[in-house]
Design an enzyme around this catalytic site. Structure first.
Site, mmCIF file in Angstrom:
data_model
loop_
_atom_site.group_PDB
_atom_site.id
_atom_site.type_symbol
_atom_site.label_atom_id
_atom_site.label_comp_id
_atom_site.label_asym_id
_atom_site.label_seq_id
_atom_site.Cartn_x
_atom_site.Cartn_y
_atom_site.Cartn_z
ATOM 1 N N ALA A 75 0.838 -1.197 0.000
ATOM 2 C CA ALA A 75 0.000 0.000 0.000
ATOM 3 C C ALA A 75 0.872 1.245 0.000
ATOM 4 O O ALA A 75 2.008 1.219 0.502
ATOM 5 C CB ALA A 75 -0.929 0.012 1.221
ATOM 6 N N ASP A 76 0.346 2.303 -0.579
ATOM 7 C CA ASP A 76 1.067 3.580 -0.576
ATOM 8 C C ASP A 76 0.046 4.710 -0.478
ATOM 9 O O ASP A 76 -0.950 4.715 -1.215
ATOM 10 C CB ASP A 76 1.899 3.746 -1.842
ATOM 11 C CG ASP A 76 2.862 4.916 -1.730
ATOM 12 O OD1 ASP A 76 3.930 4.745 -1.131
ATOM 13 O OD2 ASP A 76 2.525 6.012 -2.229
ATOM 14 N N THR A 77 0.296 5.641 0.435
ATOM 15 C CA THR A 77 -0.653 6.737 0.681
ATOM 16 C C THR A 77 -0.018 8.086 0.358
ATOM 17 O O THR A 77 1.114 8.365 0.763
ATOM 18 C CB THR A 77 -1.122 6.722 2.148
ATOM 19 O OG1 THR A 77 -1.789 5.483 2.417
ATOM 20 C CG2 THR A 77 -2.089 7.867 2.417
ATOM 21 N N GLY A 112 -3.079 3.686 -2.762
ATOM 22 C CA GLY A 112 -3.053 2.572 -3.690
ATOM 23 C C GLY A 112 -2.852 1.287 -2.914
ATOM 24 O O GLY A 112 -2.072 1.244 -1.965
#
Length: 208
Positions: A75-77, A112
């Site tokens: 995940a990437d924020t 994502g």
């Protein structure tokens, strides 16, 4: 539905304690945490949703290649205000500058999520609108000095003391924390893991 799918081992390709908490303590999933180091660089002309999705997939695939039987979650924020992407602050001064940009305004939190198992891939993006209260620079400086936002995109934590900075959100709360759980659940179904298997109880033992 096979027992194998319900008992799939899960690896979280992230060092985020918030994501680990959501998956292990809230959903009772036994998680193996394997942080991965990638260059979190935004590409020219790449929109934030594309960046978040690409970076999440890079994280998940980097681990999945060595563990083809496991579900690997990446995940990437990113935080976006006025088309400017805010990542994690490098120091408290930069944290304060980020908070000042967000003060009294709406911004987007873009996460994502990517899941890999062998050659199987599922990924998507969640977007939540967050509105900050309008407060004094003194208050923002005080929050920055607490250090809560040091390792967080946008320099704040909605699940912590930073909740006092937020007057409203539109969309998924858990996305702002760092892992949109509904989106994750939908992606898991693409691996033939239904909702009934996603709720694990104490007797569901999975060795990692």
């Amino acid at each position: 539905m096979t027992t194998r799918n319900c008992a799939t081992k899960v690896i979280l390709a992230s060092a985020s304690p918030r994501r680990h908490h959501l998956l292990e303590e809230m959903l009772n999933w036994p998680i193996k945490v394997m942080p991965v180091s990638i260059e979190e660089r935004l590409l020219p002309k790449e929109v934030p949703t594309e960046s978040a999705k690409r970076l999440a997939l890079l994280k998940a695939s980097a681990i999945a290649i060595s563990f083809p039987e496991c579900l690997v979650i990446g995940a990437d924020t990113l935080v976006v205000v006025d088309e400017t992407v805010l990542g994690k602050p490098h120091d408290r001064h930069e944290a304060l500058q980020m908070l000042k940009k967000l003060n009294g305004r709406k911004h987007l939190v873009v996460t994502g999520v990517a899941i890999c198992r062998g050659d199987e891939i599922a990924s998507d993006v969640e977007v939540t609108e967050v509105e900050f209260r309008n407060t004094s620079e003194e208050a923002l400086a005080r929050y920055a000095e607490l250090g809560e936002g040091d390792d967080k995109a946008g320099a704040y934590a909605i699940q912590g003391k930073g909740a006092l900075l937020v007057c409203s959100i539109k969309g998924c709360y858990y996305n702002v924390v760092g892992m949109p759980l509904y989106l994750l659940s939908v992606l898991l179904e693409q691996f033939d893991i239904p909702l009934t298997c996603q709720w694990r109880c104490e007797k569901d033992e999975v060795a990692l």
